[in-house]
Design a protein around this motif. Structure first.
Motif, PDB file in Angstrom:
ATOM      1  N   PHE A 114       0.729  -1.230  -0.261  1.00  0.00           N
ATOM      2  CA  PHE A 114       0.078   0.029  -0.037  1.00  0.00           C
ATOM      3  C   PHE A 114       0.973   1.215   0.157  1.00  0.00           C
ATOM      4  O   PHE A 114       2.023   1.220   0.411  1.00  0.00           O
ATOM      5  CB  PHE A 114      -0.865  -0.101   1.278  1.00  0.00           C
ATOM      6  N   GLU A 115       0.489   2.361  -0.623  1.00  0.00           N
ATOM      7  CA  GLU A 115       1.183   3.338  -0.770  1.00  0.00           C
ATOM      8  C   GLU A 115       0.376   4.588   0.158  1.00  0.00           C
ATOM      9  O   GLU A 115      -0.724   4.746   0.274  1.00  0.00           O
ATOM     10  CB  GLU A 115       1.186   3.971  -2.200  1.00  0.00           C
ATOM     11  N   GLY A 116       1.169   5.694   0.635  1.00  0.00           N
ATOM     12  CA  GLY A 116       0.631   6.742   1.225  1.00  0.00           C
ATOM     13  C   GLY A 116       1.794   8.201   0.536  1.00  0.00           C
ATOM     14  O   GLY A 116       2.724   7.852   0.272  1.00  0.00           O
ATOM     15  N   ILE A 125       5.150   6.799  -0.231  1.00  0.00           N
ATOM     16  CA  ILE A 125       5.925   6.046   0.432  1.00  0.00           C
ATOM     17  C   ILE A 125       4.862   4.287   0.495  1.00  0.00           C
ATOM     18  O   ILE A 125       3.774   4.563   0.460  1.00  0.00           O
ATOM     19  CB  ILE A 125       6.007   6.330   1.909  1.00  0.00           C
ATOM     20  N   ALA A 126       5.767   3.320   0.190  1.00  0.00           N
ATOM     21  CA  ALA A 126       5.367   2.127  -0.079  1.00  0.00           C
ATOM     22  C   ALA A 126       5.233   1.266   1.383  1.00  0.00           C
ATOM     23  O   ALA A 126       6.511   1.216   1.727  1.00  0.00           O
ATOM     24  CB  ALA A 126       5.614   1.592  -1.285  1.00  0.00           C
ATOM     25  N   VAL A 127       4.263   0.573   1.790  1.00  0.00           N
ATOM     26  CA  VAL A 127       4.412  -0.542   2.953  1.00  0.00           C
ATOM     27  C   VAL A 127       3.931  -1.711   2.635  1.00  0.00           C
ATOM     28  O   VAL A 127       2.871  -1.714   2.097  1.00  0.00           O
ATOM     29  CB  VAL A 127       3.823   0.214   4.094  1.00  0.00           C
ATOM     30  N   ASP A 128       4.578  -2.732   2.781  1.00  0.00           N
ATOM     31  CA  ASP A 128       4.344  -4.137   2.725  1.00  0.00           C
ATOM     32  C   ASP A 128       3.227  -4.419   3.827  1.00  0.00           C
ATOM     33  O   ASP A 128       3.540  -4.366   4.926  1.00  0.00           O
ATOM     34  CB  ASP A 128       5.410  -5.123   2.672  1.00  0.00           C
ATOM     35  N   VAL A 163      -5.385  -1.528   7.597  1.00  0.00           N
ATOM     36  CA  VAL A 163      -6.764  -1.844   7.410  1.00  0.00           C
ATOM     37  C   VAL A 163      -7.058  -2.573   6.053  1.00  0.00           C
ATOM     38  O   VAL A 163      -7.970  -2.752   5.745  1.00  0.00           O
ATOM     39  CB  VAL A 163      -7.669  -0.342   7.511  1.00  0.00           C
ATOM     40  N   GLY A 164      -5.904  -2.556   5.245  1.00  0.00           N
ATOM     41  CA  GLY A 164      -5.997  -3.278   3.858  1.00  0.00           C
ATOM     42  C   GLY A 164      -6.880  -2.338   3.046  1.00  0.00           C
ATOM     43  O   GLY A 164      -7.699  -3.023   2.134  1.00  0.00           O
ATOM     44  N   ARG A 165      -6.936  -0.984   2.923  1.00  0.00           N
ATOM     45  CA  ARG A 165      -7.688  -0.144   2.131  1.00  0.00           C
ATOM     46  C   ARG A 165      -6.735   1.102   1.675  1.00  0.00           C
ATOM     47  O   ARG A 165      -6.249   1.860   2.540  1.00  0.00           O
ATOM     48  CB  ARG A 165      -8.994   0.314   2.834  1.00  0.00           C
ATOM     49  N   ASP A 166      -6.716   1.578   0.306  1.00  0.00           N
ATOM     50  CA  ASP A 166      -6.205   2.530  -0.037  1.00  0.00           C
ATOM     51  C   ASP A 166      -6.855   3.900   0.631  1.00  0.00           C
ATOM     52  O   ASP A 166      -7.957   3.891   0.852  1.00  0.00           O
ATOM     53  CB  ASP A 166      -6.235   2.975  -1.565  1.00  0.00           C
ATOM     54  N   GLY A 167      -6.157   4.797   0.903  1.00  0.00           N
ATOM     55  CA  GLY A 167      -6.718   6.103   1.500  1.00  0.00           C
ATOM     56  C   GLY A 167      -6.882   6.236   2.996  1.00  0.00           C
ATOM     57  O   GLY A 167      -7.680   7.054   3.195  1.00  0.00           O
ATOM     58  N   ALA A 168      -6.727   5.247   3.754  1.00  0.00           N
ATOM     59  CA  ALA A 168      -7.274   5.158   5.025  1.00  0.00           C
ATOM     60  C   ALA A 168      -6.353   6.142   5.713  1.00  0.00           C
ATOM     61  O   ALA A 168      -5.278   6.723   5.589  1.00  0.00           O
ATOM     62  CB  ALA A 168      -6.764   3.730   5.664  1.00  0.00           C
ATOM     63  N   GLU A 169      -7.442   6.819   6.660  1.00  0.00           N
ATOM     64  CA  GLU A 169      -7.048   8.070   7.396  1.00  0.00           C
ATOM     65  C   GLU A 169      -6.150   7.531   8.680  1.00  0.00           C
ATOM     66  O   GLU A 169      -6.809   6.971   9.423  1.00  0.00           O
ATOM     67  CB  GLU A 169      -7.725   9.082   7.725  1.00  0.00           C
ATOM     68  N   PRO A 170      -4.867   8.046   8.929  1.00  0.00           N
ATOM     69  CA  PRO A 170      -4.055   7.584  10.457  1.00  0.00           C
ATOM     70  C   PRO A 170      -4.822   8.240  11.507  1.00  0.00           C
ATOM     71  O   PRO A 170      -5.561   9.276  11.312  1.00  0.00           O
ATOM     72  CB  PRO A 170      -2.738   8.377  10.026  1.00  0.00           C
ATOM     73  N   LEU A 171      -4.602   7.606  12.565  1.00  0.00           N
ATOM     74  CA  LEU A 171      -5.289   8.155  13.755  1.00  0.00           C
ATOM     75  C   LEU A 171      -4.790   9.546  14.312  1.00  0.00           C
ATOM     76  O   LEU A 171      -5.512  10.279  14.734  1.00  0.00           O
ATOM     77  CB  LEU A 171      -5.157   7.020  14.842  1.00  0.00           C
ATOM     78  N   ASN A 172      -3.661   9.700  13.859  1.00  0.00           N
ATOM     79  CA  ASN A 172      -3.380  11.195  14.351  1.00  0.00           C
ATOM     80  C   ASN A 172      -3.862  12.159  13.450  1.00  0.00           C
ATOM     81  O   ASN A 172      -4.285  13.299  14.167  1.00  0.00           O
ATOM     82  CB  ASN A 172      -1.642  11.344  14.141  1.00  0.00           C
ATOM     83  N   GLU A 173      -4.057  11.962  12.158  1.00  0.00           N
ATOM     84  CA  GLU A 173      -4.878  12.977  11.354  1.00  0.00           C
ATOM     85  C   GLU A 173      -6.423  13.092  11.793  1.00  0.00           C
ATOM     86  O   GLU A 173      -6.660  14.384  11.958  1.00  0.00           O
ATOM     87  CB  GLU A 173      -4.791  12.453   9.953  1.00  0.00           C
ATOM     88  N   LYS A 174      -7.099  12.064  12.221  1.00  0.00           N
ATOM     89  CA  LYS A 174      -8.233  11.911  12.645  1.00  0.00           C
ATOM     90  C   LYS A 174      -8.367  12.905  14.003  1.00  0.00           C
ATOM     91  O   LYS A 174      -9.285  13.640  14.246  1.00  0.00           O
ATOM     92  CB  LYS A 174      -8.840  10.513  12.907  1.00  0.00           C
TER      93      LYS A 174
END
Length: 208
Positions: A114-116, A125-128, A163-174
């Protein structure tokens, strides 16, 4: 009903607070780049060190981020296994590996990378999802504004992989958004109260 202060001062709460406040610093193989994450595996900062090209920065940041994440995970696991957050039965199950049976493979193993990205797209940035490690850091340039967005992109990639979903919002941003809304509401409330106070003062002057 008032709750006694002692009810909030428990070993479990103290351990959770200590985990949340923990900081872990990782480095690249040369020891020049640094990355800092907290106990929630949120990336707080990242610095590639003295590099000359964006590609060098990407390599150094990848190594530093993964080192910080690995240090954090090892320490968090050690704290949990030695503390009071888990029951003895659950600790034993984790220790003997019965919770990671091959018959029930973790869903993350079936996921992809997944990328952010930063808002301006200068950092990706890509994360496995299986290993929960950074596989690549792409920075468009070495400008301070670009490098300052590395934590943003990293946290978005980590959140998406979790979460296995593109565009997931990090907790710190929420949390930041919630605080911004709260501050805006408080500012508006203060404005209304000030207006009411002015009206009362004007009424008292007229009555006087």
């Amino acid at each position: 009903m008032d709750f006694p202060h002692e009810a909030l001062d428990t070993p479990q709460l103290r351990e959770l607070m200590a985990l949340a406040e923990a900081r872990y610093t990782g480095h690249d193989t040369l020891g020049a780049a640094t990355a800092v994450v907290d106990g929630g595996l949120t990336v707080l900062s990242a610095d590639p060190g003295p590099v000359e090209r964006p590609a060098q920065a990407g390599t150094a940041l990848t190594e530093a981020l993964n080192d910080a994440l690995a240090r954090a995970e090892r320490d968090i696991e050690a704290r949990i296994m030695s503390g009071s957050l888990l029951s003895p039965q659950l600790k034993a199950a984790m220790a003997d590996g019965s919770l990671t049976s091959e018959e029930y493979r973790p869903a993350a193993e079936l996921m992809r990378t997944f990328e952010g990205a930063s808002d301006d797209g200068r950092v990706v940035i890509a994360v496995d999802a299986r290993t929960r490690r950074v596989t690549a850091v792409y920075v468009q340039d070495l400008a301070a504004e670009s490098l300052g967005q590395v934590p943003v992109a990293a946290n978005r990639a980590l959140a998406a992989s979790q979460v296995g979903r593109d565009g997931a919002e990090p907790l710190n941003e929420k949390f930041d958004k919630l605080m911004a809304h709260f501050e805006a509401d408080m500012t508006a409330l203060e404005g209304r109260l000030a207006a009411v106070d002015d009206q009362l003062e004007e009424l008292l002057r007229r009555l006087g």
